[in-house]
Design a protein around this motif. Sequence first.
Motif, mmCIF file in Angstrom:
data_model
loop_
_atom_site.group_PDB
_atom_site.id
_atom_site.type_symbol
_atom_site.label_atom_id
_atom_site.label_comp_id
_atom_site.label_asym_id
_atom_site.label_seq_id
_atom_site.Cartn_x
_atom_site.Cartn_y
_atom_site.Cartn_z
ATOM 1 N N GLY A 56 0.837 -1.189 0.000
ATOM 2 C CA GLY A 56 0.000 0.000 0.000
ATOM 3 C C GLY A 56 0.875 1.243 0.000
ATOM 4 N N ILE A 57 0.485 2.254 -0.774
ATOM 5 C CA ILE A 57 1.251 3.514 -0.775
ATOM 6 C C ILE A 57 0.314 4.653 -0.368
ATOM 7 C CG2 ILE A 57 2.663 5.110 -2.143
ATOM 8 C CD1 ILE A 57 3.306 2.661 -3.966
ATOM 9 N N ILE A 58 0.750 5.429 0.600
ATOM 10 C CA ILE A 58 -0.088 6.514 1.131
ATOM 11 C C ILE A 58 0.714 7.810 1.089
ATOM 12 C CG2 ILE A 58 -1.255 7.389 3.195
ATOM 13 C CD1 ILE A 58 -1.710 4.562 4.083
ATOM 14 N N VAL A 59 0.109 8.858 0.550
ATOM 15 C CA VAL A 59 0.783 10.164 0.547
ATOM 16 C C VAL A 59 -0.036 11.094 1.437
ATOM 17 C CG1 VAL A 59 1.647 12.053 -0.891
ATOM 18 C CG2 VAL A 59 1.538 9.745 -1.832
ATOM 19 N N THR A 60 0.653 11.858 2.275
ATOM 20 C CA THR A 60 -0.071 12.809 3.135
ATOM 21 C C THR A 60 0.506 14.205 2.960
ATOM 22 O OG1 THR A 60 1.397 12.725 5.051
ATOM 23 C CG2 THR A 60 -0.278 10.992 4.908
ATOM 24 N N ASP A 61 -0.242 15.209 3.443
ATOM 25 C CA ASP A 61 0.297 16.574 3.480
ATOM 26 C C ASP A 61 1.145 16.709 4.749
ATOM 27 O OD1 ASP A 61 -1.330 16.971 5.642
ATOM 28 O OD2 ASP A 61 -2.750 18.296 4.621
ATOM 29 N N PRO A 62 1.729 17.891 5.031
ATOM 30 C CA PRO A 62 2.611 17.989 6.204
ATOM 31 C C PRO A 62 1.887 17.720 7.527
ATOM 32 C CG PRO A 62 2.862 19.904 4.774
ATOM 33 C CD PRO A 62 1.707 19.136 4.243
ATOM 34 N N PHE A 63 0.567 17.773 7.510
ATOM 35 C CA PHE A 63 -0.168 17.567 8.778
ATOM 36 C C PHE A 63 -0.706 16.137 8.921
ATOM 37 C CE2 PHE A 63 -0.539 21.903 7.248
ATOM 38 C CZ PHE A 63 0.150 22.563 8.269
ATOM 39 N N GLY A 64 -0.338 15.278 7.994
ATOM 40 C CA GLY A 64 -0.755 13.875 8.100
ATOM 41 C C GLY A 64 -2.088 13.590 7.432
ATOM 42 N N THR A 65 -2.656 14.600 6.769
ATOM 43 C CA THR A 65 -3.928 14.348 6.078
ATOM 44 C C THR A 65 -3.645 13.613 4.766
ATOM 45 O OG1 THR A 65 -4.750 16.375 7.007
ATOM 46 C CG2 THR A 65 -6.019 15.460 5.194
ATOM 47 N N ILE A 66 -4.388 12.540 4.554
ATOM 48 C CA ILE A 66 -4.118 11.705 3.378
ATOM 49 C C ILE A 66 -4.550 12.424 2.097
ATOM 50 C CG2 ILE A 66 -4.679 9.491 2.276
ATOM 51 C CD1 ILE A 66 -5.070 8.367 5.138
ATOM 52 N N THR A 67 -3.622 12.439 1.117
ATOM 53 C CA THR A 67 -3.956 13.102 -0.148
ATOM 54 C C THR A 67 -4.005 12.112 -1.311
ATOM 55 O OG1 THR A 67 -1.619 13.576 -0.450
ATOM 56 C CG2 THR A 67 -2.953 15.329 0.504
ATOM 57 N N MET A 68 -3.387 10.972 -1.132
ATOM 58 C CA MET A 68 -3.347 9.978 -2.213
ATOM 59 C C MET A 68 -3.161 8.582 -1.622
ATOM 60 S SD MET A 68 -0.800 11.129 -5.176
ATOM 61 C CE MET A 68 -0.551 9.965 -6.442
ATOM 62 N N VAL A 69 -3.873 7.610 -2.174
ATOM 63 C CA VAL A 69 -3.618 6.217 -1.771
ATOM 64 C C VAL A 69 -3.707 5.341 -3.013
ATOM 65 C CG1 VAL A 69 -4.492 6.293 0.603
ATOM 66 C CG2 VAL A 69 -6.068 5.804 -1.258
ATOM 67 N N ASN A 70 -3.041 4.228 -3.019
ATOM 68 C CA ASN A 70 -3.164 3.311 -4.160
ATOM 69 C C ASN A 70 -4.187 2.211 -3.829
ATOM 70 O OD1 ASN A 70 -1.716 1.712 -2.444
ATOM 71 N ND2 ASN A 70 -0.278 0.964 -3.989
ATOM 72 N N PRO A 71 -4.602 1.427 -4.841
ATOM 73 C CA PRO A 71 -5.671 0.433 -4.596
ATOM 74 C C PRO A 71 -5.304 -0.584 -3.507
ATOM 75 C CG PRO A 71 -5.314 0.704 -6.947
ATOM 76 C CD PRO A 71 -4.243 1.480 -6.282
ATOM 77 N N ALA A 72 -3.983 -0.887 -3.348
ATOM 78 C CA ALA A 72 -3.605 -1.884 -2.341
ATOM 79 C C ALA A 72 -4.042 -1.442 -0.941
ATOM 80 C CB ALA A 72 -2.094 -2.112 -2.390
ATOM 81 N N VAL A 73 -4.018 -0.117 -0.704
ATOM 82 C CA VAL A 73 -4.427 0.385 0.621
ATOM 83 C C VAL A 73 -5.915 0.087 0.846
ATOM 84 C CG1 VAL A 73 -4.603 2.423 2.107
ATOM 85 C CG2 VAL A 73 -2.679 2.195 0.548
ATOM 86 N N GLU A 74 -6.699 0.284 -0.227
ATOM 87 C CA GLU A 74 -8.140 -0.019 -0.126
ATOM 88 C C GLU A 74 -8.332 -1.470 0.298
ATOM 89 O OE1 GLU A 74 -9.760 0.757 -4.027
ATOM 90 O OE2 GLU A 74 -10.371 2.787 -3.441
ATOM 91 N N ASP A 75 -7.592 -2.373 -0.393
ATOM 92 C CA ASP A 75 -7.719 -3.809 -0.094
ATOM 93 C C ASP A 75 -7.325 -4.112 1.350
ATOM 94 O OD1 ASP A 75 -8.491 -4.159 -2.652
ATOM 95 O OD2 ASP A 75 -6.546 -4.910 -3.381
ATOM 96 N N MET A 76 -6.245 -3.473 1.788
ATOM 97 C CA MET A 76 -5.728 -3.792 3.117
ATOM 98 C C MET A 76 -6.631 -3.265 4.214
ATOM 99 S SD MET A 76 -1.657 -3.241 3.178
ATOM 100 C CE MET A 76 -0.801 -3.576 1.673
ATOM 101 N N LEU A 77 -7.138 -2.051 4.038
ATOM 102 C CA LEU A 77 -7.856 -1.412 5.146
ATOM 103 C C LEU A 77 -9.385 -1.472 5.010
ATOM 104 C CD1 LEU A 77 -5.597 1.739 5.618
ATOM 105 C CD2 LEU A 77 -5.467 -0.423 6.822
ATOM 106 N N GLY A 78 -9.844 -1.846 3.829
ATOM 107 C CA GLY A 78 -11.291 -1.972 3.643
ATOM 108 C C GLY A 78 -12.004 -0.642 3.398
ATOM 109 N N TYR A 79 -11.264 0.468 3.361
ATOM 110 C CA TYR A 79 -11.857 1.770 3.034
ATOM 111 C C TYR A 79 -11.720 2.011 1.534
ATOM 112 C CZ TYR A 79 -11.528 3.291 7.968
ATOM 113 O OH TYR A 79 -11.659 3.423 9.309
ATOM 114 N N SER A 80 -12.643 2.846 0.961
ATOM 115 C CA SER A 80 -12.443 3.236 -0.431
ATOM 116 C C SER A 80 -11.487 4.415 -0.461
ATOM 117 C CB SER A 80 -13.780 3.646 -1.061
ATOM 118 O OG SER A 80 -14.223 4.831 -0.435
ATOM 119 N N THR A 81 -10.925 4.684 -1.645
ATOM 120 C CA THR A 81 -10.011 5.829 -1.784
ATOM 121 C C THR A 81 -10.690 7.116 -1.319
ATOM 122 O OG1 THR A 81 -8.925 4.750 -3.624
ATOM 123 C CG2 THR A 81 -8.623 7.111 -3.467
ATOM 124 N N GLU A 82 -11.976 7.281 -1.728
ATOM 125 C CA GLU A 82 -12.701 8.504 -1.370
ATOM 126 C C GLU A 82 -12.793 8.658 0.150
ATOM 127 O OE1 GLU A 82 -13.985 6.211 -3.618
ATOM 128 O OE2 GLU A 82 -13.074 7.403 -5.223
#
Length: 397
Positions: A56-82
């Motif tokens: 899974g690849i996750i990109v955040t802003d300087p405050f830790g807010t998620i700005t981008m995720v790849n599909p593997a993250v969806e699979d792992m965590l069960g959340y949708s990208t949105e």
Amino acid sequence: MNDKSKTKEQLLRELSLLRTEIAQLEQLNVKYKQADEERKETKIFLENVFNTSADGIIVTDPFGTITMVNPAVEDMLGYSTEELIGKNSIELRPEGSEFEEKGRAFITRLLEDGVIRGIERTWQKKDGSLIEIDFHAALLKDNDGEITGAVGSIRDITERKWAERKLIEYQKQLRSLASQLTLTEESDRRTFATYLHDHIGQSLFILKIKLETLLNTVRSPDISQHLQETTGIIEQLIKDTRSLTFELSPPILYQLGFEAALDWLFEQMHNQYGIETSFQNDKSPKPLDDDVLILLFRGVRELLVNVGKHARAQHVTVTTRRDDDHIVIQVEDNGIGFDLSDVDISTMPSKGFGLFSIKERLDHIGGRLYIDSQAGHGARITLIAPLKSKNTTRETS
Ligand SMILES: Nc1ncnc2c1ncn2[C@@H]1O[C@H](COP(=O)(O)OP(=O)(O)O)[C@@H](O)[C@H]1O
Ligand SMILES: [Mg+2]
């Protein structure tokens, strides 16, 4: 001089210069186009990596807010990208001060070092279940060195961690069984030794007294001779029973401890096999759990019997020393030695209480057995076992 006054030659030269410049510009243009194409290809390649990565690849802003995720993250965590975009990465942590503390330590380290590799973390999936992840993270910075965010790659290691825990649990069970086996065998030996002493030994003693009484009343020299011989045999039987009782369960082992029991053992081995033993002891205290004490005593006994049976040695040196929280025992002889390739103890079936059996049991209690020998050059066997821990005794059941 104006244009009209230019000569034909001058005009032709300028034209040629202009052509060269145009050609150079065209070349430059081709290069730019190529670079643009390469950039596009790289972008597509990176997008492919991003989208198809099993991690899974996750990109955040300087405050830790998620700005981008790849599909593997969806699979792992069960959340949708949105659902993930806009969420703070902290919200993926399970509740609990332990997790909070780890999370804070993680951010401090990331800010200090800029990268974190292979850190293990627990996160919570959308359905509330926990997932264990292996986490790599790096700060993202712009050209001026300002932090623009962070990128993290996560790998699901829940199954691996489960298997690791299971393995540790099985090893613990195995140790406990090995230790129980040693203790049960010892208890059997003690029962047998007690029986031998209390019943057989006692009966033989009474028999001897009765024969001696009889001997005093007999007149016939023939019968007297026979009775004397019989008494002699019974005396020998009593001696044999006593030494067998000791051999089965040397009381000295429990009364005086390991090293005193070894001294007794050396004497026994000397009487039985004629082996001379020198003993070196670093004199440091070596507290041992009962099962380890018994195993080491039986182990050293077996090594000495091996010297007596196989080594054709004149001399054995036994050393005991303490190495941190372990006891190290070495039994070294100057006999014929043996080739390890001829005796592969790791594949040898457990027959009786030989080298393999000692090695296996030591392995189970967290110890080791090393063999250092070559045909013709004697043998040195090292036994290492854990000492009794200060506060708790090792679990034996
Ligand atoms: N000190 C020694 N010197 C020479 N050979 C040895 C020594 N100790 C063990 N060996 C060799 O290793 C083999 C395995 O020993 P062990 O596991 O105790 O089984 P066993 O004594 O029943 O044969 C022995 O048969 C012998 O060949
Ligand atoms: Mg043997």
